[in-house]
Design a protein around this motif. Structure first.
Motif, PDB file in Angstrom:
ATOM      1  N   SER A   1      40.417  43.844  30.364  1.00  0.00           N
ATOM      2  CA  SER A   1      41.269  42.716  30.812  1.00  0.00           C
ATOM      3  C   SER A   1      40.924  41.589  29.639  1.00  0.00           C
TER       4      SER A   1
ATOM      5  N   THR B   1      43.871  37.203  30.469  1.00  0.00           N
ATOM      6  CA  THR B   1      42.753  37.959  31.032  1.00  0.00           C
ATOM      7  C   THR B   1      42.793  37.814  32.347  1.00  0.00           C
TER       8      THR B   1
ATOM      9  N   LEU C   1      42.124  45.236  36.716  1.00  0.00           N
ATOM     10  CA  LEU C   1      41.312  46.076  35.773  1.00  0.00           C
ATOM     11  C   LEU C   1      39.999  45.321  35.644  1.00  0.00           C
TER      12      LEU C   1
ATOM     13  N   ALA D   1      45.264  40.172  34.209  1.00  0.00           N
ATOM     14  CA  ALA D   1      44.886  41.600  33.994  1.00  0.00           C
ATOM     15  C   ALA D   1      43.836  41.969  34.876  1.00  0.00           C
ATOM     16  N   ASN D   2      42.612  41.281  35.301  1.00  0.00           N
ATOM     17  CA  ASN D   2      41.478  41.304  36.020  1.00  0.00           C
ATOM     18  C   ASN D   2      41.629  41.029  37.521  1.00  0.00           C
TER      19      ASN D   2
END
Length: 475
Positions: free
Chosen positions: A443, A427, A438, A430-431
Motif C-alpha cells: 500500500s 496509501t 492490501l 490501498a490499505n
C-alpha cells in the motif's frame, strides 16, 4: 507541560514568521474591493468585521475536529503533537490561506470553481461531486454524534433528535449568513476557546504530567496500529483538513480587505492547532497509560473522554462545557457544511441564491439525501469521511501549487505538503478496509508511486514557469 508550551509557542511563531512569508508570497492587494463589497446580496455576500469573521471561521472549521481527532491521536503518544505543530504551520494553515484567498480572487467562488481555475475543467467537475459528497458526510456525521448523546441524556429517541437537528440545519442553511451564523457563532467560537483554555488551566492545577518518563516519540498505540498512514488521517482538523477548503469561501464572501486574509484564514488554523494541542495534551496527561485512555474510548468513544476530563478538572461547569462541546460544536459545523453544499450546487447550476424559493430548490433534495445517509452505519460513514477529507486537502493543495507555478512564484510551499498528503491518502485507500485492504508495505509503495506520477506530471506541466521570489516581488 513544558512540551505543550514549546509546541504552542512554535505554532504562534509560525503565524508571525511562516504565515507572513506565505502572505507576502501570495501578495494581497488591499486596494481591490472584495466580493463582500462588489457582490453584496444580503444573504451570502455580507460584509462583517475581521474579529467576527475570525471567530466564525474558527468555529466553522473546528467543531469537534480539534477535540475528537487529537484525543484519538494521543494513543500514539507525543509524536501526535509533532504532526499537529508541523502539519498546521506548513500544510494546514497554508491550505486554508490559499483556499480562502483564491476564493476571494475568484469572486467568492466555492472550492470546485477555485480548483477548476487552476487544474482544469475535469478537476472542477470531479471536485463538484467530491466536495458535495464530503459535505453531506460531514453534515451527517455532525447530526448523528450529537443526536445520540442527546438521546442518551433525555431518553427521547435518536431519530427524533436527528429530525430536530435537521430542522435547525434547514433554517441555518437558508437564512442570510449574518442572521444566525454571523450573530451567534462568534459567541460559540469564543466559548470553544475558553473551554479549551479552562481545561488547560485545570490540567496545570491538577499537577498531572505526561504518563511516560521523558518524551518518547515511538509509536505507543496500545493496539499496535501503525503511525503511517493512520495518524495523518486520524488527526485532520488541527493539522490539515480538506473540509476547511469548503468553509473558507463562506468567509471569503464576508471579508472586506485582502490584508485580513492571514489573520482570518492562516490565523484561524493556528488557533485550531492550539486547541488540538490542548486536547492531545489532555489525552496524554489525564490518563496514567495509553491503555487507560483506550479503555475509556472503548466504553464511550471520544465523547466519554471529553465528559470525564471536563467534569474531573472543572466540576459541574466542566460537565456543562462538555455537553456544549459534544452537542453544539458539531452542529455549528454541520450547518455550514450543508450551506457550503448548497452554494456549490448553486454555482454548478448557475442558480442565483438571493430568492428563497431558489434556495429551497437545492436545499430540500439535499437534506433528503442527507437523511437517507444517516441510515447507514456510523463507523462506515466516519471512515469514508476521514479519507474524503484528506483527499479534498490533497486536491486543494495541488490547485494552490498550480496557482503559484502559473504566477512564477515559489510553488514548493504547496507542492511539498501536496506530495505528502497524496502519499497518505493513496496509501490509506490501498490499505484500509474501506479501500482495497492490501498489506501496508505494498500500500505504501502504491501511495509513493501515485505521488511520483502526480509530481512528475505537475513539474512537466509547469516546467517553464519562472520562479519569482518574495524579495523580487518586494523590489
Amino acid at each position: 507541560m513544558l512540551w505543550f508550551l514549546l509546541c504552542a509557542g512554535l505554532l504562534v511563531a509560525g503565524y508571525f514568521s511562516y504565515g507572513k512569508f506565505i502572505e507576502r508570497l501570495f501578495g494581497p492587494r488591499p486596494e481591490l474591493d472584495t466580493p463582500a463589497i462588489t457582490m453584496a446580496d444580503g444573504v451570502d455576500y455580507v460584509p462583517m468585521s475581521d474579529k467576527k469573521i475570525y471567530l466564525v471561521q474558527l468555529l466553522n472549521i473546528a467543531g469537534l475536529g480539534p477535540i475528537f481527532g487529537p484525543i484519538l491521536g494521543a494513543l500514539y503518544g507525543p509524536v501526535a503533537m509533532l504532526w499537529i505543530v508541523f502539519g498546521c504551520i506548513f500544510a494546514g494553515a497554508v491550505h486554508d490561506y490559499f483556499s480562502g484567498m483564491l476564493s476571494v480572487r475568484a469572486r467568492g467562488a466555492s472550492v470546485p470553481t477555485v480548483v477548476g481555475e487552476q487544474l482544469g475543467s475535469v478537476a472542477k467537475h470531479f471536485m463538484n461531486i467530491f466536495a458535495v459528497i464530503l459535505l453531506l458526510l460531514v453534515g451527517v456525521v455532525f447530526v448523528l454524534g450529537p443526536a445520540k448523546l442527546l438521546g442518551n441524556l433525555s431518553g427521547i429517541a435518536v431519530t427524533a433528535w436527528v429530525a430536530v437537528i435537521f430542522g435547525y440545519y434547514i433554517l441555518a442553511t437558508l437564512v442570510p449568513i449574518d442572521k444566525i451564523i454571523g450573530r451567534f457563532y462568534p459567541v460559540f467560537g469564543a466559548l470553544l476557546v475558553f473551554m479549551s483554555v479552562g481545561l488547560l488551566i485545570g490540567q496545570v492545577y491538577s499537577g498531572k504530567g505526561f504518563y511516560q518518563s521523558g518524551i518518547d516519540f515511538s509509536n505507543l498505540h496500545p493496539e499496535g496500529l501503525p503511525l503511517w498512514p493512520l495518524l495523518f488521517i486520524t488527526i485532520a482538523c488541527g493539522a490539515l483538513s480538506g473540509f476547511h477548503a469548503t468553509q473558507s469561501p463562506l468567509m471569503a464572501r464576508c471579508m472586506q480587505n485582502e490584508r485580513s486574509g492571514r489573520f482570518i484564514f492562516y490565523g484561524a488554523m493556528i488557533g485550531e492547532g492550539v486547541i488540538a494541542l490542548i486536547w492531545c495534551s489532555l489525552g496524554l496527561s489525564f490518563y496514567e497509560s495509553p491503555e487507560a485512555l483506550n479503555a475509556t474510548l472503548a466504553s464511550g468513544g471520544p465523547a466519554a473522554v471529553v465528559h470525564e476530563v471536563s467534569t474531573s478538572l472543572l466540576g459541574t461547569v466542566g460537565g456543562i462545557l462538555a455537553i456544549l462541546g459534544v452537542v453544539i460544536l458539531p452542529i455549528t459545523s454541520g450547518d455550514t457544511a450543508f450551506r457550503s453544499a448548497r452554494l456549490i450546487v448553486a454555482e454548478f447550476l448557475k442558480l442565483g441564491q438571493q430568492a428563497l424559493p431558489k434556495r429551497l430548490l437545492i436545499a430540500v433534495p439535499m437534506f433528503m439525501i442527507g437523511y437517507l445517509i444517516t441510515q447507514a452505519e456510523f463507523g462506515v460513514i466516519w471512515r469514508y469521511f476521514g479519507w474524503a477529507n484528506q483527499t479534498t486537502a490533497m486536491i486543494m493543495l495541488w490547485a494552490a501549487a498550480a496557482y503559484l507555478a502559473k504566477e512564477g512564484k515559489l510553488h514548493w510551499v504547496c507542492t511539498l505538503p501536496a506530495m505528502f498528503i497524496t502519499a497518505v491518502t493513496f496509501t490509506y485507500l490501498a490499505n484500509a478496509d474501506i479501500g482495497f485492504g492490501l498489506a501496508l508495505q505494498p500500500s505504501t509503495l502504491i501511495g509513493l508511486a501515485v505521488t511520483l506520477v502526480f509530481t512528475v506530471a505537475f513539474l512537466l506541466k509547469f516546467r517553464s514557469a519562472k520562479v519569482v521570489t518574495v524579495q523580487e516581488e518586494s523590489a
